[in-house]
Design a protein around this motif. Structure first.
Motif, mmCIF file in Angstrom:
data_model
loop_
_atom_site.group_PDB
_atom_site.id
_atom_site.type_symbol
_atom_site.label_atom_id
_atom_site.label_comp_id
_atom_site.label_asym_id
_atom_site.label_seq_id
_atom_site.Cartn_x
_atom_site.Cartn_y
_atom_site.Cartn_z
ATOM 1 N N PHE A 1 39.750 45.569 38.350
ATOM 2 C CA PHE A 1 40.678 45.949 37.289
ATOM 3 C C PHE A 1 41.974 46.568 37.810
ATOM 4 N N GLY A 2 41.967 47.086 39.025
ATOM 5 C CA GLY A 2 43.144 47.773 39.541
ATOM 6 C C GLY A 2 44.117 46.915 40.322
ATOM 7 N N THR A 3 43.708 45.721 40.706
ATOM 8 C CA THR A 3 44.579 44.888 41.534
ATOM 9 C C THR A 3 45.863 44.503 40.800
ATOM 10 N N SER A 4 45.744 43.978 39.598
ATOM 11 C CA SER A 4 46.958 43.584 38.853
ATOM 12 C C SER A 4 47.906 44.754 38.625
ATOM 13 N N PRO A 5 47.423 45.906 38.128
ATOM 14 C CA PRO A 5 48.350 47.030 37.951
ATOM 15 C C PRO A 5 48.999 47.498 39.252
ATOM 16 N N ALA A 6 48.225 47.514 40.344
ATOM 17 C CA ALA A 6 48.803 47.938 41.620
ATOM 18 C C ALA A 6 49.882 46.966 42.085
#
Length: 165
Positions: free
Chosen positions: A61-66
């Motif tokens: 879940f954090g890859t796109s926001p990062a």
């Protein structure tokens, strides 16, 4: 400094999710395919249940926001070349890894959970074969896309390390 930290976080998360998908390609599914279908289905169901955890979730879940944050920070720092690489990685990851997982692999996993393991072995083998073949095709797509994203992040980091012209 914040841009560099965000870029490194993007590298870590993209590498983690690529490695996760890659492990399924080169070992996990091949190993399950060697088992009796009842055992493979049970093992896959157990893995799909256990993956909902605090170790996996940041990478998935954090890859796109990062990646998106890094693109925005690079844009703000007037590093348009770097911003473009991270923005492309954001879109590719979302469209080629996150969405297929949510719309194909997870629904397939949920359907597999409903498999009646008291069926005859031939029926279970047919069910497993159908599941495994399709699941692996989609996993190969999300693995390739995540690998491409990892390369884009690497290219972005290399460019970020260069002095501006």
């Amino acid at each position: 400094m914040l841009l560099r930290l965000s870029a490194l976080l993007s590298l870590l998360l993209t590498g983690a999710i690529f490695g996760f998908f890659y492990a399924w390609v080169c070992s996990t599914m091949w190993g399950l395919d060697q088992l009796p279908a009842e055992t493979a289905i049970g093992a896959m169901n157990a893995m799909n249940t256990s993956v909902r955890n605090g170790v996996f979730m940041p990478a998935f879940f954090g890859t796109s926001p990062a990646l998106a944050l890094t693109a925005v920070l690079a844009w703000g720092a007037k590093r348009r070349d770097v911003a473009a690489l991270f923005a492309l990685a954001t879109v590719l990851y979302a469209a080629g890894a996150f969405v297929p997982t949510a719309t194909v692999n997870v629904p397939m996993n949920q359907a597999l959970m409903l498999t009646d393991l008291s069926q005859p072995p031939e029926a279970l083998q047919a069910a497993w074969r159908s599941y495994s073949d399709r699941w692996q095709q989609w996993n190969q797509i999300r693995t390739a896309v995540s690998g491409l994203c990892l390369l884009l992040v690497g290219a972005g980091l290399l460019r970020l390390g260069r002095k501006r012209p």
